[in-house]
Design an enzyme around this catalytic site. Structure first.
Site, PDB file in Angstrom:
ATOM      1  N   ASP A  82       2.530  -6.340  14.102  1.00  0.00           N
ATOM      2  CA  ASP A  82       3.347  -5.423  13.286  1.00  0.00           C
ATOM      3  C   ASP A  82       4.518  -4.806  14.063  1.00  0.00           C
ATOM      4  O   ASP A  82       5.560  -4.476  13.475  1.00  0.00           O
ATOM      5  CB  ASP A  82       2.488  -4.264  12.765  1.00  0.00           C
ATOM      6  CG  ASP A  82       1.611  -4.652  11.586  1.00  0.00           C
ATOM      7  OD1 ASP A  82       1.862  -5.701  10.971  1.00  0.00           O
ATOM      8  OD2 ASP A  82       0.680  -3.897  11.282  1.00  0.00           O
ATOM      9  N   HIS A 129       6.227  -9.475  10.726  1.00  0.00           N
ATOM     10  CA  HIS A 129       7.012  -9.211   9.524  1.00  0.00           C
ATOM     11  C   HIS A 129       8.502  -9.291   9.857  1.00  0.00           C
ATOM     12  O   HIS A 129       8.940  -8.738  10.873  1.00  0.00           O
ATOM     13  CB  HIS A 129       6.757  -7.798   8.984  1.00  0.00           C
ATOM     14  CG  HIS A 129       5.356  -7.546   8.537  1.00  0.00           C
ATOM     15  ND1 HIS A 129       4.818  -8.133   7.416  1.00  0.00           N
ATOM     16  CD2 HIS A 129       4.382  -6.746   9.045  1.00  0.00           C
ATOM     17  CE1 HIS A 129       3.572  -7.712   7.264  1.00  0.00           C
ATOM     18  NE2 HIS A 129       3.284  -6.871   8.239  1.00  0.00           N
ATOM     19  N   ASP A 138      -2.915  -8.259   5.269  1.00  0.00           N
ATOM     20  CA  ASP A 138      -1.632  -8.943   5.068  1.00  0.00           C
ATOM     21  C   ASP A 138      -1.453 -10.076   6.077  1.00  0.00           C
ATOM     22  O   ASP A 138      -0.610 -10.956   5.881  1.00  0.00           O
ATOM     23  CB  ASP A 138      -0.446  -7.960   5.118  1.00  0.00           C
ATOM     24  CG  ASP A 138      -0.424  -7.090   6.336  1.00  0.00           C
ATOM     25  OD1 ASP A 138      -1.501  -6.699   6.818  1.00  0.00           O
ATOM     26  OD2 ASP A 138       0.680  -6.767   6.832  1.00  0.00           O
ATOM     27  N   TYR A 161      10.132   0.777   8.631  1.00  0.00           N
ATOM     28  CA  TYR A 161       8.793   0.278   8.962  1.00  0.00           C
ATOM     29  C   TYR A 161       8.125   1.204   9.984  1.00  0.00           C
ATOM     30  O   TYR A 161       6.964   1.593   9.838  1.00  0.00           O
ATOM     31  CB  TYR A 161       8.893  -1.154   9.519  1.00  0.00           C
ATOM     32  CG  TYR A 161       7.556  -1.830   9.594  1.00  0.00           C
ATOM     33  CD1 TYR A 161       7.081  -2.582   8.528  1.00  0.00           C
ATOM     34  CD2 TYR A 161       6.741  -1.677  10.707  1.00  0.00           C
ATOM     35  CE1 TYR A 161       5.827  -3.169   8.577  1.00  0.00           C
ATOM     36  CE2 TYR A 161       5.492  -2.254  10.760  1.00  0.00           C
ATOM     37  CZ  TYR A 161       5.041  -3.009   9.698  1.00  0.00           C
ATOM     38  OH  TYR A 161       3.790  -3.573   9.746  1.00  0.00           O
ATOM     39  N   HIS A 169       0.821  -1.225   0.000  1.00  0.00           N
ATOM     40  CA  HIS A 169       0.000   0.000   0.000  1.00  0.00           C
ATOM     41  C   HIS A 169       0.856   1.278   0.000  1.00  0.00           C
ATOM     42  O   HIS A 169       0.764   2.135   0.856  1.00  0.00           O
ATOM     43  CB  HIS A 169      -1.106  -0.003   1.061  1.00  0.00           C
ATOM     44  CG  HIS A 169      -0.730  -0.136   2.505  1.00  0.00           C
ATOM     45  ND1 HIS A 169       0.198   0.667   3.122  1.00  0.00           N
ATOM     46  CD2 HIS A 169      -1.216  -0.950   3.474  1.00  0.00           C
ATOM     47  CE1 HIS A 169       0.264   0.349   4.386  1.00  0.00           C
ATOM     48  NE2 HIS A 169      -0.559  -0.635   4.632  1.00  0.00           N
ATOM     49  N   HIS A 195      -4.391  -9.170  14.610  1.00  0.00           N
ATOM     50  CA  HIS A 195      -4.527  -7.942  13.816  1.00  0.00           C
ATOM     51  C   HIS A 195      -5.339  -8.283  12.569  1.00  0.00           C
ATOM     52  O   HIS A 195      -5.065  -9.286  11.899  1.00  0.00           O
ATOM     53  CB  HIS A 195      -3.107  -7.484  13.447  1.00  0.00           C
ATOM     54  CG  HIS A 195      -3.007  -6.225  12.665  1.00  0.00           C
ATOM     55  ND1 HIS A 195      -3.999  -5.281  12.605  1.00  0.00           N
ATOM     56  CD2 HIS A 195      -1.990  -5.731  11.895  1.00  0.00           C
ATOM     57  CE1 HIS A 195      -3.595  -4.276  11.844  1.00  0.00           C
ATOM     58  NE2 HIS A 195      -2.389  -4.526  11.383  1.00  0.00           N
ATOM     59  N   HIS A 247      -1.125  -1.693  15.178  1.00  0.00           N
ATOM     60  CA  HIS A 247      -1.224  -0.637  14.214  1.00  0.00           C
ATOM     61  C   HIS A 247      -2.665  -0.212  13.901  1.00  0.00           C
ATOM     62  O   HIS A 247      -2.899   0.900  13.419  1.00  0.00           O
ATOM     63  CB  HIS A 247      -0.493  -1.181  12.957  1.00  0.00           C
ATOM     64  CG  HIS A 247      -0.766  -0.611  11.654  1.00  0.00           C
ATOM     65  ND1 HIS A 247      -1.001  -1.317  10.509  1.00  0.00           N
ATOM     66  CD2 HIS A 247      -0.822   0.692  11.282  1.00  0.00           C
ATOM     67  CE1 HIS A 247      -1.165  -0.528   9.495  1.00  0.00           C
ATOM     68  NE2 HIS A 247      -1.068   0.700   9.913  1.00  0.00           N
ATOM     69  N   GLU A 293      -5.657  -6.614   9.687  1.00  0.00           N
ATOM     70  CA  GLU A 293      -5.238  -6.105   8.370  1.00  0.00           C
ATOM     71  C   GLU A 293      -5.003  -7.294   7.429  1.00  0.00           C
ATOM     72  O   GLU A 293      -4.479  -8.342   7.843  1.00  0.00           O
ATOM     73  CB  GLU A 293      -3.982  -5.229   8.481  1.00  0.00           C
ATOM     74  CG  GLU A 293      -3.770  -4.442   7.197  1.00  0.00           C
ATOM     75  CD  GLU A 293      -2.787  -3.283   7.305  1.00  0.00           C
ATOM     76  OE1 GLU A 293      -2.111  -3.129   8.340  1.00  0.00           O
ATOM     77  OE2 GLU A 293      -2.686  -2.521   6.310  1.00  0.00           O
TER      78      GLU A 293
HETATM   79 FE1  FEO Z   1      -0.860  -3.583   9.950  1.00  0.00          FE
HETATM   80 FE2  FEO Z   1       1.231  -6.018   8.798  1.00  0.00          FE
HETATM   81  O1  FEO Z   1      -0.376  -5.120   8.990  1.00  0.00           O
END
Ligand code: FEO
Length: 397
Positions: A163, A222, A81, A191, A23, A77, A144, A79
């Site tokens: 995250d 990640h 991903d 990041y 994104h 989370h 996040h 999101e």
């Molecule tokens: Fe906020 Fe890795 O997603």
């Protein structure tokens, strides 16, 4: 390939070597979506992966256990991903109960048809025993997203931090002591700058909570897992979230016929001559990614923003830069605006207004040059560079 963190706790995620855009985040080193499998008397999966890679995750689970033996899937989370792969996961793990907080349940209901999912809403008071290990939960709102949470296993002093503490970095290694630490920290900084900065107050609150629990290992969603340099990444987060700036001047500019370039270089000269203790960086915004710009902005104490005037506006890429930076909410910097113009000037004024609206400290009035900067204007720019360097030294020492 899976990797053991400690006995019967494995990384089962996906390495995305080819992703180059997240994104708008420039993931030039790729990314990973980390998922973890805990096999105890009961079995739990911590977080999923991007939807595209859900089958890889299922394969990794099948290498370690029978899908029917998975009792829990934790969603830290929502999101996509991470949660993107949940629909496939829940459809293929027939006995799994999804553990998430109430906010996360709301988000998942908006993303997916969760009618057939077995969901147990958990809160920080809940402890889910897996046998020899226990799942504990820490809500970390806005680190996040509103529903974000950490999962913690006290018996292993192991924190699944979603995250937080992550990096966009595709590697065949899984641990921080197996890869170049400077690169990991650079990617962690990038990041933080591009994803986490707007939520720095919430990060500080989260770090206070984290300080009360012993942590041997941080397993983010990640990048590499922190097992040797836990204190280094926690200290880095304290500095980034606390706005502890470096003695650094960042000059961002865009130019049409090099007049604004000459002004930018004069500011650079003035700042560099003021003190060799100041790190001075000059970035042409049309030749630099937004991701790099935000990363350099994170710890810069003083900033110069320059743009030529184009059709009574700032240059379009500079407009993109200040829109991006406004959203990231970098605070408490010293700044100046500058730029050239032809018959009507607007660029430096617009940047000056942006600096004021952002709440940064303006060190001088905007510096303008009609068509070409005169020697006097270039001297003015050098003086402004000195002011920026002094401000950076004051804040960064
Ligand atoms: Fe906020 Fe890795 O997603």
């Amino acid at each position: 390939m899976t990797t053991e963190l400690v006995k019967n706790i494995d990384w089962i995620g996906h390495v995305d070597w080819s992703v180059r855009d997240f994104h708008s985040f420039d993931t030039f080193r790729g990314a990973t979506y980390n998922s973890y499998l805990i096999r105890d008397t009961k079995t739990a999966v911590i977080d999923a992966v991007k939807g595209l890679y859900a089958q890889h995750l299922l394969q990794h689970i099948a290498e370690k256990t029978e899908p029917a033996k998975v009792d829990y899937v934790v969603c830290n989370h929502a999101e996509p991903d991470h949660a993107g792969g949940l629909a496939t996961l829940m459809a293929n793990l027939p006995n799994a109960v999804l553990l998430c907080n109430a906010k996360c349940r709301e988000s998942l209901a908006a993303y997916f048809d969760i009618g057939n999912w077995k969901i147990q809403v958990v809160s920080p008071e809940d402890k889910i025993s897996l046998g020899n290990r226990t799942l504990n939960f820490v809500n970390t709102p806005m680190v996040h997203w509103p529903e974000s949470m950490f999962t913690y296993i006290p018996e292993e002093q192991l924190l699944f931090s979603m995250d937080a503490f992550g990096q966009h970095l595709a590697t065949s290694e899984r641990f921080d002591d197996q890869y170049n630490l400077e690169t990991i920290l650079t990617e962690a900084k990038s990041y933080y700058a591009n994803i986490i900065t707007p939520y720095s107050k919430q990060v500080l609150r989260t770090l206070e909570v984290a300080a009360k629990i012993p942590i041997k290992m941080i397993a983010p969603s990640h990048g590499l897992i922190w097992r040797t340099n836990v204190s280094k990444i926690v200290e880095a987060y304290q500095n980034w979230a606390g706005g502890n700036y470096a003695p650094k001047v960042l000059i961002l500019f865009d130019s049409m016929w090099d007049s604004t370039t000459q002004m930018a270089e004069a500011i650079l000269d003035g700042a560099a001559q003021e003190s060799d203790k100041v790190d001075v960086q000059l970035l042409h915004v049309r030749r630099t990614t937004l991701t790099r710009i935000a990363t350099e902005m994170l710890d810069a104490a003083a900033v110069a923003l320059g743009s030529a005037t184009l059709n009574l506006q700032i240059m379009p890429q500079m407009a993109s830069v200040i829109t991006y930076l406004r959203g990231l909410k970098f605070t408490s910097k010293s700044a100046i605006a500058f730029g050239s113009y032809g018959w009507a000037h607007a660029g430096s004024d617009q940047l000056d207004r942006w600096i004021e609206e952002t709440g940064w400290t303006r060190l001088t009035k905007p510096i303008d040059a009609k068509f070409r900067p005169t020697p006097e204007i270039l001297e003015h720019c050098r003086n402004a560079g000195q002011l920026l360097a002094k401000a950076a030294l004051d804040v960064g020492n």
